[in-house]
Design an enzyme around this catalytic site. Structure first.
Site, PDB file in Angstrom:
ATOM      1  N   PHE A 100       0.827  -1.209   0.000  1.00 12.14           N
ATOM      2  CA  PHE A 100       0.000   0.000   0.000  1.00 12.14           C
ATOM      3  C   PHE A 100       0.866   1.266   0.000  1.00 12.14           C
ATOM      4  O   PHE A 100       1.769   1.405   0.821  1.00 12.14           O
ATOM      5  CB  PHE A 100      -0.945   0.002   1.209  1.00 12.14           C
ATOM      6  CG  PHE A 100      -1.805   1.239   1.261  1.00 12.14           C
ATOM      7  CD1 PHE A 100      -2.742   1.494   0.270  1.00 12.14           C
ATOM      8  CD2 PHE A 100      -1.643   2.171   2.275  1.00 12.14           C
ATOM      9  CE1 PHE A 100      -3.512   2.652   0.302  1.00 12.14           C
ATOM     10  CE2 PHE A 100      -2.416   3.327   2.309  1.00 12.14           C
ATOM     11  CZ  PHE A 100      -3.351   3.562   1.324  1.00 12.14           C
ATOM     12  N   MET A 102      -0.061  32.463 -23.342  1.00  6.73           N
ATOM     13  CA  MET A 102       1.134  32.229 -24.143  1.00  6.73           C
ATOM     14  C   MET A 102       0.851  31.224 -25.261  1.00  6.73           C
ATOM     15  O   MET A 102       1.282  31.397 -26.393  1.00  6.73           O
ATOM     16  CB  MET A 102       2.277  31.751 -23.255  1.00  6.73           C
ATOM     17  CG  MET A 102       3.607  31.657 -23.964  1.00  6.73           C
ATOM     18  SD  MET A 102       4.151  33.235 -24.653  1.00  6.73           S
ATOM     19  CE  MET A 102       5.155  33.872 -23.313  1.00  6.73           C
TER      20      MET A 102
END
Lengths: 579, 198
Positions: A131, A494
């Site tokens: 985990f 941009m």
């Protein structure tokens, strides 16, 4: 936030010579021994023992709980950049660690010293897909200066000492230590020894005298010498040496994006900012100079354009601490592989006093052209809508260059760095090499924590701001008085500019429907205001700047503003476009 | 990188280079070294990693085909890694090198009238193991030599074949120990094992 945080003295001497403790405590004691006063982080299962140890040290180490691990890495970068010291961040295993990676990659390419400590699953579970296990060492390998997995508690002091030494010496960079949970729980006979030498690592190559004399000869006979300042000058603390050198030799100075603030922008020999959206003169004159002196910079493609057409006429002197940068992009005539400070000291002695007034005047003539074609309209626009340049100009006038400027990535970044007047060293924090959107908010937060008494202003666009917007929670919780300016054009500006110029205005997925940012800030308990009219600008900036705590000022700017000048990607710097 | 540099020196011609890399013997370092090639999309022709004569020091011998320009950049980036002690680049004529090949052939071909022994002797190979089912032949040499023997034995049926990576020593005189000693006492990371500073 406390008024001033005194940097605690390194704790080595106060340590009991040898003492039994847990690996987790050893982590904290080691950090104290390195003078760490602040950690940005986020707890989780695999790093819980370290957080438990940290609980008892809150009087000596400030921990800032971020809202996403990427924010922790950027905050550590902001801290490191503004103080020129090592920034520290914590994250847990698995997703905690992978969330750090963007920040680590950013620190690697922008030579920023940070130490990242990640928890890891217990060593007997390594490689079992347990985990929250991820191969953090493997993932971070190409983006760290050094990384190491600690699986035994007795390795902790050694690994941390080595991490700090590596992060901050030579060309700085990020180091990641991955500490398994059993190493955190285990017991160690703690003894801390700072790392002073690694036999395979030689961070400060000695300055070679023959290279200095070869460089001096080129400089002394040059008609049009030209110096480029990079981040290395700031990292080496060579600002004074640089000034001494260029003043003696009369050389004009331009700066890369990350070099900004290493040399005062109002200095009579300062000629401007380099690169794709840099100033006109500094780009054009690169291909007219006869000797090009590059100090602590790496000829990024955003600076050089096409490297085959970059300063082909010039003899290049490269002062650079990292040997792998020498001759990587631009072939040098003289390579001085050394720390900028030491090299500049020796070079200053070796050069003759000189003046190059008419050569500097050529840059000024370019400035005149750029002012008329670009700058005037940017900073004193007559258009209806507010333009980014005028915001920067007003903000700069208001702050008198005292503030630290933190920028995100995109049009606003280029505009801010074009028009800001830098006075103080390390007052420019931005993501240069990696171009990480979302950098500004957490980096500004880190810078502000590092320097509580210095005003810190972040400038973001509407795209980048939303990438790390959750850090408003951190700013609110710790009352970090960052002043946030959001230049909102409802576009990924941009990219839109490139679509307009190079993709026939096919605005593919660049327009944004944005939320009510002020309401969001309000939800976090951060005051703010949105303005749309020029008449409100001066007052609103003042209100923000004078606010005691954090403040968000959203400014609706011209939707389709373009940043000029511009060197089209892959073109020669000489072909810089003014419109 | 012929697209970045104009080739005035012949540096852009592709040829085979042998890199000799000395590192601390640590887990993960092989990955750290090879990732530098991966990043540039360079293929490694051969790689051999083993412990050197100095305890705790590994030696990597890496063979690749590329340009001088590229290989020098790669070597600099390998040297840049914290735990790399030294990295050196050699062309064929600067080293002595060998590779080893093992050939597993059925024992019966020795019985079938083929003069295998003659083949082995003529090729400077030797018999390592004789089992009921197979015979193991060893040959040391350059790739052309081991390939030649493979081609000769192939018609008789080769059960298994394996070839090692290259091991190489430079033609210069310095020893690894001496190099490490000098490294300990120097400030520079660019010591050359040939004794010249690069």
């Amino acid at each position: 936030m406390e008024a001033t945080r005194q940097k605690p003295k390194p704790e080595t001497s106060a340590q009991p010579q040898k003492r039994k403790m847990s690996g987790s405590e050893a982590v904290i004691y080691s950090l104290l021994a390195e003078g760490v006063d602040t950690i940005f982080g986020y707890p989780g299962g695999a790093i819980m023992p370290i957080y438990d140890a940290l609980y008892g040290f809150q009087d000596r180490i400030k921990h800032v709980l971020v809202r996403h691990e990427q924010g922790a890495a950027h905050a550590a970068q902001g801290y490191a950049r503004v103080r020129n010291e090592v920034g520290v961040c914590f994250a847990t295993s698995g997703p905690g660690a992978t969330n750090l990676v963007t920040g680590i990659a950013d620190a690697q390419i922008d030579s920023t010293p940070i130490v990242c400590i990640t928890g890891q699953v217990p060593s007997h579970l390594l490689g079992t897909d347990s985990f929250q296990e991820s191969d953090v060492l493997g993932i971070s390998m190409p983006v760290t200066k050094w990384n190491f997995q600690v699986t035994k508690p007795e390795e902790i002091p050694w690994a941390i000492a080595r991490a700090f030494y590596i992060a901050k010496t030579g060309r700085p960079g990020p180091v990641l230590l991955d500490i398994t949970k059993d190493a955190q729980f285990g017991e160690v006979d703690f003894e801390y020894k700072k790392c002073e030498k690694i036999r395979s690592y030689h961070p400060y190559p000695p300055v070679e005298d023959d290279k200095i004399s070869a460089a001096a000869e080129l400089i002394n006979t040059a008609k049009k010498p030209y110096l480029l300042v990079g981040h290395g000058v700031l990292l080496s603390g060579a600002e004074e040496q640089l000034k001494g050198f260029v003043e003696k030799a009369g050389i004009p100075v331009a700066s890369t994006l990350l070099g900004l603030s290493a040399f005062p922008t109002d200095h009579p020999q300062y000629v401007g900012y380099l690169g794709m959206h840099g100033n006109y003169g500094p780009n054009v004159k690169t291909n007219e100079c006869d000797v090009l002196i590059a100090v602590g910079m790496r000829f990024d493609d955003r600076v050089t354009g096409d490297p085959n057409k970059y300063a082909p006429q010039a003899k290049v002197i490269h002062i650079e601490i990292d040997p792998s940068e020498i001759d990587k992009i631009i072939k040098t005539s003289v390579a001085i592989n050394a720390d900028a400070k030491q090299a500049l000291e020796k070079l200053t002695e070796a050069v003759k006093p000189n003046k190059h007034e008419s050569w500097i005047q050529e840059f000024r003539d370019c400035d005149e052209i750029e002012y008329q074609k670009v700058i005037e309209h940017d900073i004193y626009p007559k258009s209806k809508q507010i333009r980014m340049g005028e915001v920067i100009r007003e903000l700069n006038e208001l702050t008198h260059g005292e503030a630290v400027l933190v920028t995100d990535v995109g049009q606003h970044q280029m505009v801010a760095n074009r028009y800001w007047k830098f006075k103080k060293s390390n007052s420019n924090i931005t993501s240069g090499g990696l171009g990480t959107m979302g950098f500004a908010l957490p980096a500004a937060m880190g810078a502000q924590v590092a320097k509580p008494d210095t005003p810190v202003v972040s400038i973001s666009g509407d795209g980048g701001f939303q990438m790390t917007i959750q850090e408003l929670g951190t700013i609110s919780q710790y009352k970090i008085p960052v002043k946030m300016v959001l230049l909102n054009n409802d576009f990924l500006g941009m990219v839109r500019q490139w679509q307009q110029l190079f993709f026939e205005k096919r605005y593919s997925f660049t327009e944004m429907t944005n939320p009510d940012f002020i309401k969001i800030a309000e939800g976090y308990g951060v005051p703010g205001k949105r303005i749309t009219e020029r008449s409100e600008l001066t007052g609103a900036l003042k209100e923000m700047y004078e606010c005691e705590g954090a403040y968000l000022l959203e400014i609706a700017v011209e939707k389709e503003e373009n940043v000029f000048p511009m060197v089209p990607s892959g073109d020669s710097v000489a072909n810089i476009r003014l419109d | 990188m012929s697209d970045i540099y104009q080739d005035k020196t012949g540096d852009a011609v592709e040829k085979q280079f042998t890199l000799s890399v000395l590192t601390e013997d640590l887990p993960g370092l092989l990955n750290n070294v090879t990732i530098i090639f991966t990043r540039r999309k360079l293929n490694i022709d051969m790689i051999n990693v083993s412990s050197s004569e100095v305890p705790g020091v590994s030696r990597y011998t890496i063979v690749l085909t590329t340009t001088r320009e590229q290989v020098e950049k790669v070597v600099k980036q390998i040297r840049k890694h914290i735990d790399v002690l030294g990295a050196f680049v050699y062309e064929e004529d600067e080293i002595h090198y060998q590779e080893i090949a093992l050939y597993k052939v059925p024992t019966r071909i020795f019985m079938g009238g083929v003069n295998v022994e003659k083949i082995i002797r003529a090729n400077n190979a030797r018999i390592l193991v004789i089992e009921q089912d197979y015979i193991l032949i060893e040959k040391t040499g350059h790739k052309e030599d081991t390939q030649k023997l493979y081609d000769i034995l192939e018609p008789y049926g080769i059960m298994e074949f394996v070839r090692s990576g290259r091991v190489a020593v430079s033609k210069s005189k310095r020893k690894t120990e001496q190099f490490l000693e000098e490294l300990e006492n120097s400030n520079t990371h660019s010591l050359s094992i040939n004794g010249q500073n690069k």
